[in-house]
Design an enzyme around this catalytic site. Structure first.
Site, PDB file in Angstrom:
ATOM      1  N   CYS A 403       0.807  -1.229   0.000  1.00 16.72           N
ATOM      2  CA  CYS A 403       0.000   0.000   0.000  1.00 16.72           C
ATOM      3  C   CYS A 403       0.836   1.272   0.000  1.00 16.72           C
ATOM      4  O   CYS A 403       0.410   2.302  -0.550  1.00 16.72           O
ATOM      5  CB  CYS A 403      -0.917   0.034   1.215  1.00 16.72           C
ATOM      6  SG  CYS A 403      -1.687  -1.548   1.616  1.00 16.72           S
ATOM      7  N   CYS A 406       1.621   3.681  -3.142  1.00 19.25           N
ATOM      8  CA  CYS A 406       0.624   4.614  -3.677  1.00 19.25           C
ATOM      9  C   CYS A 406       0.110   5.582  -2.616  1.00 19.25           C
ATOM     10  O   CYS A 406      -0.238   6.715  -2.921  1.00 19.25           O
ATOM     11  CB  CYS A 406      -0.577   3.851  -4.249  1.00 19.25           C
ATOM     12  SG  CYS A 406      -0.164   2.945  -5.747  1.00 19.25           S
ATOM     13  N   HIS A 407       0.007   5.114  -1.357  1.00 21.98           N
ATOM     14  CA  HIS A 407      -0.654   5.946  -0.347  1.00 21.98           C
ATOM     15  C   HIS A 407       0.327   6.608   0.615  1.00 21.98           C
ATOM     16  O   HIS A 407      -0.082   7.458   1.407  1.00 21.98           O
ATOM     17  CB  HIS A 407      -1.657   5.095   0.457  1.00 21.98           C
ATOM     18  CG  HIS A 407      -2.730   4.504  -0.415  1.00 21.98           C
ATOM     19  ND1 HIS A 407      -3.811   5.225  -0.850  1.00 21.98           N
ATOM     20  CD2 HIS A 407      -2.873   3.266  -0.947  1.00 21.98           C
ATOM     21  CE1 HIS A 407      -4.583   4.459  -1.610  1.00 21.98           C
ATOM     22  NE2 HIS A 407      -4.033   3.267  -1.693  1.00 21.98           N
ATOM     23  N   MET A 444      -7.113   1.015  -7.773  1.00 20.91           N
ATOM     24  CA  MET A 444      -6.762   0.207  -6.600  1.00 20.91           C
ATOM     25  C   MET A 444      -6.871  -1.269  -6.963  1.00 20.91           C
ATOM     26  O   MET A 444      -7.856  -1.704  -7.556  1.00 20.91           O
ATOM     27  CB  MET A 444      -7.750   0.581  -5.483  1.00 20.91           C
ATOM     28  CG  MET A 444      -7.779  -0.351  -4.310  1.00 20.91           C
ATOM     29  SD  MET A 444      -6.376  -0.111  -3.200  1.00 20.91           S
ATOM     30  CE  MET A 444      -6.554  -1.560  -2.165  1.00 20.91           C
ATOM     31  N   HIS A 685       5.430  12.119 -10.019  1.00 19.53           N
ATOM     32  CA  HIS A 685       5.566  10.658 -10.097  1.00 19.53           C
ATOM     33  C   HIS A 685       6.559  10.260 -11.181  1.00 19.53           C
ATOM     34  O   HIS A 685       7.753  10.343 -10.970  1.00 19.53           O
ATOM     35  CB  HIS A 685       4.187  10.026 -10.311  1.00 19.53           C
ATOM     36  CG  HIS A 685       4.181   8.556 -10.114  1.00 19.53           C
ATOM     37  ND1 HIS A 685       4.365   7.972  -8.891  1.00 19.53           N
ATOM     38  CD2 HIS A 685       4.023   7.538 -10.985  1.00 19.53           C
ATOM     39  CE1 HIS A 685       4.337   6.655  -9.016  1.00 19.53           C
ATOM     40  NE2 HIS A 685       4.131   6.364 -10.287  1.00 19.53           N
ATOM     41  N   HIS A 727      -0.110   9.049 -16.210  1.00 22.28           N
ATOM     42  CA  HIS A 727       0.945   8.087 -15.850  1.00 22.28           C
ATOM     43  C   HIS A 727       1.696   7.712 -17.123  1.00 22.28           C
ATOM     44  O   HIS A 727       1.374   6.733 -17.784  1.00 22.28           O
ATOM     45  CB  HIS A 727       0.313   6.851 -15.193  1.00 22.28           C
ATOM     46  CG  HIS A 727       1.304   5.980 -14.486  1.00 22.28           C
ATOM     47  ND1 HIS A 727       2.129   5.103 -15.149  1.00 22.28           N
ATOM     48  CD2 HIS A 727       1.619   5.846 -13.170  1.00 22.28           C
ATOM     49  CE1 HIS A 727       2.894   4.469 -14.268  1.00 22.28           C
ATOM     50  NE2 HIS A 727       2.603   4.906 -13.055  1.00 22.28           N
TER      51      HIS A 727
HETATM   52 FE1  DHE Z   1       6.393   1.892 -10.852  1.00 20.15          FE
HETATM   53  C1  DHE Z   1       8.545   3.596 -12.939  1.00 20.15           C
HETATM   54  C2  DHE Z   1       6.687   4.355  -8.560  1.00 20.15           C
HETATM   55  C3  DHE Z   1       3.858   0.512  -9.057  1.00 20.15           C
HETATM   56  C4  DHE Z   1       6.415  -0.752 -12.936  1.00 20.15           C
HETATM   57  N1  DHE Z   1       7.355   3.690 -10.803  1.00 20.15           N
HETATM   58  C5  DHE Z   1       8.214   4.189 -11.757  1.00 20.15           C
HETATM   59  C6  DHE Z   1       8.751   5.415 -11.283  1.00 20.15           C
HETATM   60  C7  DHE Z   1       8.236   5.624 -10.033  1.00 20.15           C
HETATM   61  C8  DHE Z   1       7.367   4.535  -9.741  1.00 20.15           C
HETATM   62  C9  DHE Z   1       8.519   6.779  -9.110  1.00 20.15           C
HETATM   63  C10 DHE Z   1       9.763   6.275 -12.008  1.00 20.15           C
HETATM   64  C11 DHE Z   1      11.135   5.733 -11.743  1.00 20.15           C
HETATM   65  C12 DHE Z   1      12.235   6.523 -12.440  1.00 20.15           C
HETATM   66  O1  DHE Z   1      12.047   6.833 -13.621  1.00 20.15           O
HETATM   67  O2  DHE Z   1      13.220   6.814 -11.817  1.00 20.15           O
HETATM   68  N2  DHE Z   1       5.420   2.354  -9.136  1.00 20.15           N
HETATM   69  C13 DHE Z   1       5.703   3.414  -8.353  1.00 20.15           C
HETATM   70  C14 DHE Z   1       4.824   3.437  -7.228  1.00 20.15           C
HETATM   71  O3  DHE Z   1       4.881   4.228  -6.254  1.00 20.15           O
HETATM   72  C15 DHE Z   1       3.764   2.454  -7.485  1.00 20.15           C
HETATM   73  C16 DHE Z   1       2.550   3.231  -7.967  1.00 20.15           C
HETATM   74  C17 DHE Z   1       3.266   1.664  -6.289  1.00 20.15           C
HETATM   75  C18 DHE Z   1       4.298   0.838  -5.566  1.00 20.15           C
HETATM   76  O4  DHE Z   1       3.954   0.293  -4.513  1.00 20.15           O
HETATM   77  O5  DHE Z   1       5.424   0.717  -5.996  1.00 20.15           O
HETATM   78  C19 DHE Z   1       4.387   1.680  -8.622  1.00 20.15           C
HETATM   79  N3  DHE Z   1       5.337   0.165 -10.971  1.00 20.15           N
HETATM   80  C20 DHE Z   1       4.353  -0.199 -10.152  1.00 20.15           C
HETATM   81  C21 DHE Z   1       3.814  -1.459 -10.507  1.00 20.15           C
HETATM   82  O6  DHE Z   1       2.904  -2.096  -9.888  1.00 20.15           O
HETATM   83  C22 DHE Z   1       4.474  -1.889 -11.748  1.00 20.15           C
HETATM   84  C23 DHE Z   1       3.478  -1.899 -12.894  1.00 20.15           C
HETATM   85  C24 DHE Z   1       5.074  -3.275 -11.670  1.00 20.15           C
HETATM   86  C25 DHE Z   1       6.126  -3.419 -10.612  1.00 20.15           C
HETATM   87  O7  DHE Z   1       7.214  -3.762 -10.973  1.00 20.15           O
HETATM   88  O8  DHE Z   1       5.850  -3.174  -9.462  1.00 20.15           O
HETATM   89  C26 DHE Z   1       5.498  -0.775 -11.919  1.00 20.15           C
HETATM   90  N4  DHE Z   1       7.285   1.496 -12.624  1.00 20.15           N
HETATM   91  C27 DHE Z   1       7.214   0.323 -13.277  1.00 20.15           C
HETATM   92  C28 DHE Z   1       8.076   0.367 -14.428  1.00 20.15           C
HETATM   93  C29 DHE Z   1       8.684   1.613 -14.447  1.00 20.15           C
HETATM   94  C30 DHE Z   1       8.173   2.305 -13.294  1.00 20.15           C
HETATM   95  C31 DHE Z   1       8.241  -0.756 -15.438  1.00 20.15           C
HETATM   96  C32 DHE Z   1       9.699   2.143 -15.443  1.00 20.15           C
HETATM   97  C33 DHE Z   1       9.078   2.524 -16.733  1.00 20.15           C
HETATM   98  C34 DHE Z   1      10.098   2.888 -17.761  1.00 20.15           C
HETATM   99  O9  DHE Z   1       9.897   2.529 -18.930  1.00 20.15           O
HETATM  100  O10 DHE Z   1      11.090   3.517 -17.405  1.00 20.15           O
END
Ligand code: DHE
Length: 887
Positions: A403, A406-407, A444, A685, A727
């Site tokens: 959680c 996101c929160h 969610m 973000h 996003h």
């Molecule tokens: Fe991510 C990028 C945060 C959930 C896959 N994600 C990012 C970035 C942030 C972020 C801040 C940018 C990073 C950077 O560029 O330096 N992500 C978060 C969260 O806070 C969130 C919403 C909830 C969490 O608990 O983490 C979250 N993210 C996810 C997922 O559930 C995803 C789909 C699968 C996973 O791996 O957890 C996911 N996030 C990704 C991916 C990127 C990403 C694949 C990079 C994209 C790219 O092409 O650079």
């Protein structure tokens, strides 16, 4: 809200039901003296009055409706009189689809206010060349304004508005209920569902036309094989005229008036052949009904405590029959798709009733509970369970793992809403449980349904959320240094690649839940390594040369992987945060592979490491004040990008709303300060560069904005209003045929891609202005991406709550329009795109415990390969594209 919702309910479709009474019930209880029916054109009781003309039949509701067509040789209202012989056809009564001004008030058919509410009056002229008034508005073909140039007619096999998309494939047709219908007549030489395929050529016709129709129009009430469903009574063997009569007599079925006699004959023919089906079990178990209601419905509905996202359900069982309630709870999506609801009313709701997958027995129990509770009164809220210290600690960990991202650790919200203890208490124990089980269309996750959380974890988490959050611990430099593990010193590493593979075309695939990275050789299509990294590993970034991958785990562990060893090898680890999402390398000339920065979600700090060893160099606290001067309890580092044009990292402070510039040019290599804090918007973000690398575009996804920062002047360049929860991932850059260089974002909260001009030098007229607003079939998108070699911009809908989570959509760079959406994933959800080195392939993840990476030809978009057996594959990072920021 409640009134709206009730009017929503009032436009029900296809229900041979009124007030809990089925057609069969009605016919059985309303007979002419003598025991025959009121609709058989026979004077059964010999009193000289036929059917509805007989006083015995007067109270029947269908006897109150008019003969709707006076020239079809059919007794539409079952009163025993056909066409002109029916008194309804006398002057003074407007018949709504006969092209005549029957009542002489100057308004013909649907243009006459008397016809308001006739469901077929809400449809457009669907064919502009068939010599027929399809929508009954009195205007035929070209005489109908629907047929004017530039208006897409959604089922005529023609691209009427010239945007390259035909019929239902055109976003203009999104929401047309018949775009969700199968080919409803397989022998009329007409493309009924507007998918470009006529009759037998349409796969919908693999089943009989009657069965196809039954399944989209009738099954919700009457159940499989018409065995009874929630209408309690079998309609096996029902004749076409009975069905016609029923829809003529009862408003709930009036929307079906456009069905032709042939279609009704088809349905009747199907009902003639169906096997005897099983009736839906009904146990009358109110206790289970209450439990199911608390578990599933309480986030949206209270019983006697006022409206929530949906209306209060106290009184609902008085307003609606149990049959209706049962069908609605079991088949909400189909009922909406069948077209019975006025889209204008549906539009008033942020969310529509989702299909929560209840078993019919549970549906009946919920209905029985709604009926029974009515007599008892408002349903008291469940109190939270009291947690033992062990349960509290376990819930803290669950919250952290699932959680906090996101929160926020302190629950103040960011990508997700504020769920601090006050808000959690407002939602209540039941509501929290329901949302944790089933998720929401706003993004969610459905943690209970997908088995991510057990019932016990959900119950405890619902209690934990209603208590104040515990203090989160710091992570001082001494602890970071102690965590540093240099596995292979630089001196022991090769000075040239120890293999002949094209390592710049390696692609690292995040295996999220396994905490691993799989590395594929993109030339030979072999998986060459699977390496253990941090908890719920999030992303990879490449060193500037591409030789090293840096993986970031959600537990803050940075893992450094050398790609020059015979097989990729982990050479160092370090942990600079308790919770982290971002990492990047130094990419400016002269600093290749020199430094690495890790941004923390917690504690509010970043840490800089040596780029070859991960030795910690400096830990820096980030400011705890936001752009409005408010003091923060939590300020997370979200995206980090490494400039190619200057020796700086660009760092997004999520809660504060600042984009910071961190300078790494200190000749001594000791100090890595924030040299500029640029106030933008909250909460920041994910983001990436424009095509020049001089601008950074990042989503402020809690304020529905895209922020543009000029990295040369280090100032805020623009704020672009976006849709709900933008996003973009790192975003996408391409040359639009009209607007030049553009960049784009998709959204979690709505099905929409916004394209904005991104060339202030060449096209200042449209710079940072929205130039295209492209509708997607669903919300829930996480990533949008392209490659210079691909003609497409691709977008996923991973968090779709409307069944599009396995699909991806392609926007044509040539036209700027949505070209197609199609399923890619088979086991789980389609997520994230990466291209191979030359851009000829695009890789998409099928995110599932038994997941896959599906490789499509980046031009034809056809599948050319898939790597299966991968646990929870998510992000993918090609070495060359990641090192050079190609997207
Ligand atoms: Fe991510 C990028 C945060 C959930 C896959 N994600 C990012 C970035 C942030 C972020 C801040 C940018 C990073 C950077 O560029 O330096 N992500 C978060 C969260 O806070 C969130 C919403 C909830 C969490 O608990 O983490 C979250 N993210 C996810 C997922 O559930 C995803 C789909 C699968 C996973 O791996 O957890 C996911 N996030 C990704 C991916 C990127 C990403 C694949 C990079 C994209 C790219 O092409 O650079």
């Amino acid at each position: 809200m409640k009134r709206n919702w009730q009017s929503l309910f009032s436009i029900v479709l296809c229900f041979l039901v009124v007030g809990g009474m089925t057609v069969g019930d009605a016919w059985a209880s309303h007979r002419e003296k003598g025991g025959s029916a009121c609709s058989n054109l026979i004077d059964d009781d010999g009193d000289g009055a036929i059917d509805c003309a007989d006083s015995e039949c007067a109270s029947l509701s269908f006897c109150e409706y008019p003969e709707v067509s006076c020239n079809d040789a059919f007794d539409n209202d079952g009163d025993g009189s056909i066409d002109g012989a029916d008194a309804d056809c006398q002057a003074g009564v407007e018949i709504c689809n006969n092209l005549a001004d029957d009542d002489g008030d100057g308004a013909v058919d649907c243009a006459d206010p008397d016809c308001t509410g006739q469901s077929y009056c809400q449809y457009p002229e669907t064919d502009c060349s068939d010599g027929f008034d399809n929508d009954g508005d009195g205007a035929i073909d070209a005489a109908d304004s629907d047929c004017q140039a530039g208006v897409e007619i959604c089922n005529n096999g023609t691209d009427d508005d010239g945007d390259g998309a035909v019929d239902c494939a055109d976003p203009d047709c999104t929401g047309q209920s018949y775009c969700q219908y199968p080919e409803t007549d397989c022998s009329d030489g007409f493309d009924n569902d507007g998918d470009g395929l006529i009759d037998g050529a349409d796969s919908d016709c693999a089943v009989s036309p009657g069965e196809a129709l039954f399944k989209v129009k009738c099954i919700m009430c009457h159940g499989e094989y018409g065995a009874g469903g929630y209408a309690h009574r079998s309609i096996r063997g029902a004749r076409a005229d009975r069905i016609r009569n029923a829809m003529t007599k009862w408003p709930e079925m009036a929307f079906l008036m456009y069905l032709t006699d042939q279609q009704l004959n088809d349905i009747a023919a199907y009902l003639d052949t169906v096997p005897r089906g099983d009736k839906l079990p009904r146990n009358g178990d109110m206790v289970n009904g209450e439990a199911q209601f608390r578990k599933a419905c309480t986030y949206c509905h209270s019983f006697g405590h006022g409206d929530r996202v949906g209306p209060d359900l106290m009184g609902v069982s008085t307003a609606y029959s149990d049959t209706w309630l049962g069908a609605w709870i079991d088949y909400p999506k189909q009922i909406i798709e069948a077209g019975a609801y006025d889209p204008a009313i549906l539009d008033q709701y942020p969310y529509w009733m989702p299909d929560l997958g209840h078993a019919p027995a549970d549906v009946w129990d919920i209905v029985d509970f709604l009926v029974g509770q009515e007599a008892i009164g408002p349903l008291p809220e469940s109190p939270p369970v009291s947690l033992t210290p062990e349960q509290f600690e376990a819930s803290r960990q669950v919250y952290f793992n699932h959680c906090a991202g996101c929160h926020g650790l302190y629950r103040t919200g960011a990508t997700g809403p504020n769920i601090g203890e006050a808000r959690a208490q407002e939602i209540g124990t039941d509501g929290l449980g329901a949302i944790l089980r089933y998720g929401t269309p706003a993004g969610m996750g459905n943690f209970g349904q997908t088995g991510i959380l057990t019932e016990e974890q959900i119950t405890n988490l619902a209690a934990y959320l209603q208590l104040p959050p515990p203090e989160a611990p710091p992570l001082p430099m001494a602890d970071i240094q102690a965590s540093w593990d240099l596995i292979v010193p630089v001196a022991d590493r090769p000075t040239a690649p120890q293999h002949t593979r094209n390592w710049q075309n390696f692609t690292g695939v995040v295996l999220r839940d396994a905490g691993q990275i799989a590395i594929f050789d993109g030339d030979t299509n072999e998986e060459i390594a699977q390496l253990s990294t941090g908890f719920a590993v999030h992303i990879l970034r490449s060193s500037s040369s591409g030789r090293y991958f840096y993986a970031i785990g959600r537990d803050g562990l940075v893992t450094m992987i050398d790609l020059w060893t015979p097989v990729p090898t982990i050479v160092a680890n370090v942990k600079g945060c308790h919770d982290a999402r971002s990492v990047d390398s130094s990419k400016f000339a002269g600093y290749e592979d020199t430094y690495v920065i890790e941004g923390c979600y917690w504690p509010p700090q970043y840490v800089v490491y040596d780029g070859l060893t991960l030795e910690p160099k400096q830990r820096v606290d980030i400011p705890m004040t936001d752009i409005n001067g408010a003091t923060l309890v939590e300020n997370r580092i979200a995206s980090i990008v490494a400039s190619h044009n200057n020796p700086v990292w660009v760092v997004s402070q999520k809660e504060a709303g600042y984009v910071s510039i961190v300078d790494y040019s200190d000749p001594a290599g000791l100090s890595f300060p924030i040299v500029s804090n640029i106030a933008t918007a909250k909460f920041l973000h994910d983001g990436g560069f424009d095509h020049t690398g001089d601008y950074f575009l990042v989503a402020a996804n809690a304020s529905n904005k895209m922020v543009v920062v000029d990295l040369v002047t280090q100032t805020l360049e623009a704020i672009i209003p976006a849709g709900a929860v933008p996003h973009p991932g790192r975003g996408v850059n391409w040359v639009d045929p009209v607007y030049g260089w553009v960049n784009a974002t998709s959204h979690i909260g709505e099905g929409r891609v916004l394209v904005y001009g991104a060339d202030p030098a060449g096209r200042p007229d449209v710079a940072w202005q929205v130039v295209r607003d492209i509708a997607l079939p669903s919300s829930g998108s996480l990533f949008i991406k392209s490659h210079p070699a691909s003609p497409w911009v691709l977008v996923d809908m991973t968090l779709s709550a409307t069944g599009n989570d396995q699909d991806i959509c392609a926007i044509s760079k040539a036209t700027g329009a949505l070209d197609r959406c199609f399923p890619v994933a088979t086991n789980g959800r389609a997520v994230h795109f990466e291209f191979n080195l030359d851009g000829s392939e695009v890789w998409v993840s099928d995110w599932d415990p038994d997941g896959a990476v599906i490789v499509l030809d980046s031009t034809t978009l056809t599948e050319i390969r898939r790597f299966t057996g991968l646990p929870t594959p998510t992000g993918k990072f090609n070495v060359y594209n990641t090192a050079h920021d190609i997207y």
